[in-house]
Design an enzyme around this catalytic site. Structure first.
Site, mmCIF file in Angstrom:
data_model
loop_
_atom_site.group_PDB
_atom_site.id
_atom_site.type_symbol
_atom_site.label_atom_id
_atom_site.label_comp_id
_atom_site.label_asym_id
_atom_site.label_seq_id
_atom_site.Cartn_x
_atom_site.Cartn_y
_atom_site.Cartn_z
ATOM 1 N N ASP A 176 0.885 -1.167 0.000
ATOM 2 C CA ASP A 176 0.000 0.000 0.000
ATOM 3 C C ASP A 176 0.924 1.219 0.000
ATOM 4 O O ASP A 176 1.445 1.606 1.041
ATOM 5 C CB ASP A 176 -0.893 -0.019 1.236
ATOM 6 C CG ASP A 176 -1.810 1.185 1.323
ATOM 7 O OD1 ASP A 176 -2.131 1.772 0.266
ATOM 8 O OD2 ASP A 176 -2.207 1.542 2.447
ATOM 9 N N GLU A 220 -1.173 -1.528 -4.771
ATOM 10 C CA GLU A 220 -2.383 -0.732 -4.988
ATOM 11 C C GLU A 220 -2.089 0.336 -6.034
ATOM 12 O O GLU A 220 -1.040 0.982 -6.014
ATOM 13 C CB GLU A 220 -2.856 -0.082 -3.693
ATOM 14 C CG GLU A 220 -4.175 0.630 -3.862
ATOM 15 C CD GLU A 220 -4.791 1.089 -2.560
ATOM 16 O OE1 GLU A 220 -5.863 1.708 -2.637
ATOM 17 O OE2 GLU A 220 -4.211 0.854 -1.482
ATOM 18 N N ASP A 279 -2.444 0.765 7.312
ATOM 19 C CA ASP A 279 -1.691 0.616 6.059
ATOM 20 C C ASP A 279 -1.220 -0.824 5.877
ATOM 21 O O ASP A 279 -1.169 -1.328 4.758
ATOM 22 C CB ASP A 279 -0.490 1.563 6.035
ATOM 23 C CG ASP A 279 -0.903 3.017 6.132
ATOM 24 O OD1 ASP A 279 -1.630 3.475 5.242
ATOM 25 O OD2 ASP A 279 -0.516 3.678 7.106
#
Length: 154
Positions: A7, A67, A139
């Site tokens: 992420d 991501e 996260d």
């Protein structure tokens, strides 16, 4: 298969490492790479690359899932996109296959619908990895969701 989920961010890069065998998925590690906001952006990006290299060497993933972002609206978002570029470059230098997923696709893969909220995604991560407590910080949990999506979408 061992999968590293990422992420991306400049202040914090979430990471999650999962191992898959058949229909079972196990969390091996998760956490964040934190950078000091008082340091120049370039130094922070060097730090991200260095720490990510250490993770790759330690866990030896076979696939990286990252991501993907589509909207760039502020100068802060530009820094996140630059940090994401450092992540992609570092993964590529290790020859890792990389798959990228936008947030809606991650939500769809884990919950069955693309408009899930954070709690629904977190519940799905905990269920899929048989976790009794939620992975923290957020996260890291998000990175585990990305890694699971990499497995489900293979």
């Amino acid at each position: 298969m061992r999968i590293l989920g990422i992420d991306p961010g400049l202040a914090r890069v979430g990471y999650g490492v999962i191992e898959t065998a058949g229909r079972e998925q196990t969390m091996l590690d998760c956490g964040i790479i934190r950078t000091d906001s008082g340091r120049p952006e370039g130094e922070r990006m060097v730090e991200i690359a260095r720490d990510l290299r250490q993770l790759i060497r330690a866990w030896k993933p076979e696939l990286a899932a990252v991501e993907k972002f589509f909207f760039y609206r502020s100068s802060n978002t530009i820094a996140v996109v630059q940090a994401r570029g450092v992540v992609i470059m570092t993964l590529s230098r290790f020859g890792l296959p990389i798959v990228e997923f936008p947030p809606m696709q991650i939500k769809q893969a884990l919950t069955g619908h693309g408009h899930a909220d954070k709690d629904e995604v977190l519940e799905a991560v905990m269920r899929e990895l048989s976790l009794e407590t939620p992975p923290r910080p957020d996260d890291a949990a998000d990175a585990l969701a990305v890694a699971l999506t990499g497995w489900f979408q293979r």
